[in-house]
Motif scaffolding. Structure first.
Motif, PDB file in Angstrom:
ATOM      1  N   GLU A   1       0.819  -1.215   0.000  1.00 44.74           N
ATOM      2  CA  GLU A   1       0.000   0.000   0.000  1.00 44.74           C
ATOM      3  C   GLU A   1       0.856   1.270   0.000  1.00 44.74           C
TER       4      GLU A   1
ATOM      5  N   ALA B   1       2.150   1.823  -3.364  1.00 45.67           N
ATOM      6  CA  ALA B   1       1.081   2.311  -4.249  1.00 45.67           C
ATOM      7  C   ALA B   1       0.772   3.784  -3.980  1.00 45.67           C
ATOM      8  N   ARG B   2       0.681   4.141  -2.708  1.00 48.04           N
ATOM      9  CA  ARG B   2       0.374   5.537  -2.366  1.00 48.04           C
ATOM     10  C   ARG B   2       1.510   6.479  -2.805  1.00 48.04           C
TER      11      ARG B   2
ATOM     12  N   ILE C   1       1.071   6.876  -6.586  1.00 51.20           N
ATOM     13  CA  ILE C   1      -0.072   7.734  -6.956  1.00 51.20           C
ATOM     14  C   ILE C   1       0.298   9.187  -6.707  1.00 51.20           C
TER      15      ILE C   1
ATOM     16  N   TYR D   1      -0.919   5.557 -11.921  1.00 54.01           N
ATOM     17  CA  TYR D   1      -2.112   4.779 -11.603  1.00 54.01           C
ATOM     18  C   TYR D   1      -1.674   3.529 -10.850  1.00 54.01           C
ATOM     19  N   ILE D   2      -2.467   3.104  -9.883  1.00 58.66           N
ATOM     20  CA  ILE D   2      -2.033   2.011  -9.001  1.00 58.66           C
ATOM     21  C   ILE D   2      -3.164   1.035  -8.685  1.00 58.66           C
ATOM     22  N   GLN D   3      -2.752  -0.121  -8.211  1.00 60.47           N
ATOM     23  CA  GLN D   3      -3.648  -1.039  -7.501  1.00 60.47           C
ATOM     24  C   GLN D   3      -2.820  -1.629  -6.366  1.00 60.47           C
ATOM     25  N   SER D   4      -3.437  -1.842  -5.238  1.00 61.69           N
ATOM     26  CA  SER D   4      -2.773  -2.536  -4.138  1.00 61.69           C
ATOM     27  C   SER D   4      -3.794  -3.424  -3.463  1.00 61.69           C
ATOM     28  N   PHE D   5      -3.468  -4.698  -3.346  1.00 59.33           N
ATOM     29  CA  PHE D   5      -4.415  -5.626  -2.702  1.00 59.33           C
ATOM     30  C   PHE D   5      -3.676  -6.840  -2.166  1.00 59.33           C
TER      31      PHE D   5
ATOM     32  N   HIS E   1      -8.128  -6.889 -13.379  1.00 56.31           N
ATOM     33  CA  HIS E   1      -8.526  -7.182 -12.003  1.00 56.31           C
ATOM     34  C   HIS E   1      -8.395  -8.667 -11.719  1.00 56.31           C
TER      35      HIS E   1
ATOM     36  N   ALA F   1      -5.237 -11.692  -9.900  1.00 58.81           N
ATOM     37  CA  ALA F   1      -3.954 -11.819  -9.217  1.00 58.81           C
ATOM     38  C   ALA F   1      -2.809 -11.569 -10.209  1.00 58.81           C
TER      39      ALA F   1
END
Lengths: 186, 410
Positions: free
Chosen positions: A22, A25-26, A29, A34-38, A64, A66
Motif C-alpha cells: 500500500e 502504491a500511495r 499515486i 495509476y495504481i492497484q494494491s491488494f 482485475h 492476481a
C-alpha cells in the motif's frame, strides 16, 4: 511492451506485506501514477505465508486479477524460500529482492530459477537494529526503491509521515535509507 | 454547456469510494449492519458521522432485515436513504426488498457482491444479487472503484426520478473491488450536491381529497403499502414494470449528464461495448471481469482476432434493445455468469441474453461460461481460452457444450 509494473510481495502474517504494498502504491499515486494494491484474499493468520500485490502504471489500470507474471518479487521472510514458490512467473527481466544477510550468489543457489536480477538485503538485522522489532516491510520497500527506481525516497518519506505516527515514520524512514544504501546486487 | 470540473485524485478501495460518494450525496439516513466484504462502507461512513462531516442520521440496526425496513421507512417520510450489505445480509433482506420496490421507495444500496453459504465463503461472486433479480430493484454492476463511486452518485438521480421511483442496488465485486486500493477521481462536494439535488415527489390524492407530495407527513395523512387484493394488486405490479421501462431512458440520461461534469461515462449507461464494431466473437460479462477482459481483447486484436466485449452495466432493467444492437454483427457470443442457477440449464445472464436473441433475424451461437464462484481468481489466459472456444464454434458451425465451467478442477 508491457505498460504495467507488477509487484508481488511474499511475507508472513504480521510482517506488513500489505502495508508495504500500500505504501508503494500511495507513493506512486503521489508521483502521478495509476495504481492497484491488494492482498491475496485468503485466510490471514499471524505467521502464515501471505501474499500482496502492487500494480503501477502510467495509464489507468483495467486488469482485475492476481499477478501471475510479476516484474518484481519481494520476499520479506527468508524462511519462505523453502516452502513457497516465490519466483513463480518471473522472467529474464524480472527483479527478485530477498531478505537475507547472505550474498546474492549464495542465495541464488537456494532459488528454483536462474531468471531475474537478484538483490539481497539483511532486512531483519536492519529492522531489529533501528525498530527493535523484526518487521521487515520498510527495509524491503527501501530496497525496492533502490533496485527498481519506481519511486523516489523523498515521496516515500512524505507518505510515511502521512500514514504513521511521527516517531514511527522517522524510524521507518531511517530503515528505508539504510536498506537503500546496503542493498546488494548479484 | 457545462464544463468538466477539476477533480481530486485519491487512493481509495472500492468500499471507501462508495462511502465517500454517499458522504457527498447529501444523504439523510443511513441504516446498516456490517457484513464482510461490505463492512468498510458502513465503518467509514460512521466515522464521517462521528467526526461531524455529515448531518446524516446513522441508524445502527440489529440485522439486515431491519436495515432495509429502516431505509424504507426513512424513504417513505421523504428522506434520502442509503444502506449497504452483501451475501447473507442481502438474503436476509429478501422480503423487505419487495416492500421497497412496491412502496416505490427510492433507496440506494451498495452490495459488495459475495458468495452465499454453504460452504461458508466470504469472497466475491454474484450469487447474492442475482438471487434478488426479481425483487423490483434496479441493478447496476461496477467495473472498478471509480465506477462504484460514480454509480452511487448516479443511483440517487436514477432512483428519485419521478418517472422511475424505484430502489437501486449497485454491485461491486467483493474484495476484488471492495478491498483493492485504486485511483479514484472524486468530484468536489458542492458539485455532487448540486448533481444529486433535492429529492422531488409526485403529487398524489390524499384521504382528505386534496393533492400533496407523496411522502408520510402528519399535515397530509396518507397510507403507503396498504392492502391491495384481487382488485388492485395487479395494477400496482404493472406500474412497477412501467417504471423499469422508464428507467432505461433515465439511466442513459443520468449517464450523459454525469459525463458533462465528470468527463466519465460508461457506454450509454446501460451497456458498454469494447471493440465490438467489427467483432466476430464477443463475450458478455458484469463487474470487474470486464476490465481484465478488455486487456485480453487488446491482446487478441494484436494477434488479428476480431474479438469484442459487451459489459452489461445495468442488469435490471435488462437493456434488451441495447444488447441486441451491440451484438448485431457478432457471430458467436460467450455469456459469463459468476453465479449458478442450479438445475436451470445455465446461469441467469446466459438465460436472459439467449432469450432476447431468440427474436433477432440472424442469431449468433451462444455459449455460457460459469466462472469465479467463491472468489476463485480468473487469469487472463483462462479468459483468452473463451475466445479460442468461440473461434472453434465458428469453425465447427455448432455449439457442442453450451454450458462450460471456467477454471474448475477436473
Amino acid at each position: 511492451m508491457k505498460d504495467i509494473t507488477e509487484v508481488r510481495w511474499h511475507g508472513r502474517g504480521g510482517q506488513g506485506s500489505w502495508t508495504a504494498s500500500e505504501v508503494l502504491a500511495r507513493t506512486a499515486i503521489y508521483e502521478g501514477k495509476y495504481i492497484q494494491s491488494f492482498p491475496e484474499f485468503g485466510p490471514e493468520r499471524m505467521g502464515a505465508p501471505v501474499t500482496a500485490f502492487t500494480r503501477i502504471s502510467t495509464r489507468p489500470i483495467r486488469i482485475h486479477c492476481a499477478v501471475y507474471e510479476p516484474d518484481i518479487v519481494v520476499v520479506l521472510d527468508p524462511t519462505l524460500l523453502k516452502t513457497v514458490p516465490v519466483t513463480s512467473g518471473v522472467n529474464e527481466n524480472g527483479i527478485i529482492i530477498i531478505n537475507s544477510a547472505d550474498e546474492p550468489a549464495k542465495v541464488r543457489k537456494t532459488l528454483k530459477t536462474e531468471k531475474g536480477k537478484l538483490w539481497t538485503i539483511p532486512a531483519t538485522q536492519i529492522a531489529l537494529k533501528i525498530l527493535g522489532m523484526p518487521i521487515t516491510n520498510t527495509a524491503m520497500l527501501g530496497t525496492v526503491a533502490r533496485a527498481t527506481k519506481l519511486v523516489s525516497l523523498e515521496t516515500i518519506e512524505l507518505i510515511l509521515k502521512e500514514r504513521f505516527r511521527p516517531d514511527l515514520a522517522e524510524k521507518n524512514f531511517a530503515v528505508i535509507n539504510e536498506a537503500y544504501s546496503e542493498a546488494k546486487q548479484e | 454547456m457545462q464544463k468538466v470540473v477539476k477533480q481530486e485524485m485519491m487512493a481509495l478501495a472500492g468500499d471507501q469510494a462508495v462511502a465517500y460518494a454517499v458522504k457527498q450525496s447529501d444523504v439523510d439516513v443511513v441504516a446498516a449492519y456490517p457484513i464482510t466484504p461490505q463492512t468498510i462502507i458502513v465503518e467509514k461512513f460512521s466515522e464521517y458521522v462521528a467526526d461531524g462531516e455529515v448531518e446524516t442520521e446513522f441508524v445502527c440496526v440489529e440485522s439486515e432485515h431491519s436495515a432495509m425496513a429502516a431505509s424504507i421507512s426513512a424513504s417513505a417520510t421523504g428522506a434520502r436513504a442509503f444502506t449497504a450489505t452483501a451475501s447473507a445480509g442481502l438474503a436476509l433482506m429478501h422480503e423487505m426488498l419487495f416492500v421497497a420496490s412496491g412502496c416505490r421507495a427510492p433507496v440506494v444500496m451498495a452490495v459488495a457482491n459475495r458468495a452465499l453459504s454453504a460452504p461458508l465463503n466470504i469472497h466475491g461472486d454474484h450469487s447474492d444479487s442475482m438471487a434478488q433479480r426479481d425483487s423490483g430493484w434496479i441493478q447496476m454492476y461496477a467495473e472498478n472503484a471509480q465506477e462504484a463511486y460514480d454509480s452511487i452518485i448516479q443511483a440517487f438521480q436514477i432512483a428519485e426520478n419521478l418517472d422511475v421511483l424505484l430502489p437501486v442496488m449497485v454491485g461491486l465485486d467483493g474484495f476484488t473491488l471492495s478491498h483493492t486500493l485504486e485511483n479514484v477521481e472524486a468530484l468536489p462536494d458542492e458539485v455532487v450536491k448540486e448533481f444529486v439535488g433535492v429529492r422531488k415527489f409526485p403529487n398524489v390524492l390524499t384521504h382528505a381529497g386534496k393533492t400533496a407530495p407523496f411522502k408520510l407527513d402528519p399535515a397530509n395523512p396518507m397510507t403507503m403499502g396498504p392492502i391491495a387484493l384481487q382488485n388492485y394488486y395487479f395494477e400496482f405490479k404493472r406500474q412497477q414494470e412501467e417504471a423499469m421501462t422508464n428507467a432505461l431512458n433515465v439511466i442513459q440520461q443520468v449517464n450523459s449528464d454525469y459525463a458533462k461534469i465528470s468527463g466519465r461515462s460508461y457506454g450509454n449507461g446501460l451497456v458498454e461495448g469494447y471493440c465490438l464494431e467489427d467483432a466476430e466473437v464477443a463475450a458478455i460479462c458484469l463487474g470487474s471481469t470486464a476490465g481484465t477482459m478488455k486487456t485480453v481483447v487488446d491482446d487478441l486484436r494484436q494477434d488479428g482476432v476480431k474479438a469484442g466485449l459487451l459489459k452489461l452495466r445495468t442488469f435490471r432493467p435488462l437493456p434488451v434493445e441495447a444488447i441486441r444492437s451491440a451484438l448485431e454483427n457478432v457471430k458467436a457470443v460467450a455469456v459469463m455468469d459468476k453465479c449458478m442457477s442450479f438445475g436451470g440449464n445455465g446461469g441467469p445472464v446466459f438465460h436472459e441474453v439467449r432469450h432476447l436473441l431468440y427474436d433477432v433475424a440472424s442469431r449468433p451461437y451462444v455459449v455460457n461460461y460459469i466462472y469465479g464462484l467463491g472468489g476463485r481468481d480468473t487469469s487472463p489466459s483462462e479468459l483468452r481460452s473463451i475466445y479460442e472456444n468461440l473461434q472453434s464454434i465458428l469453425q465447427a458451425g455448432r455449439v457442442e457444450t453450451p454450458i462450460q465451467y471456467l477454471g474448475l478442477r477436473d
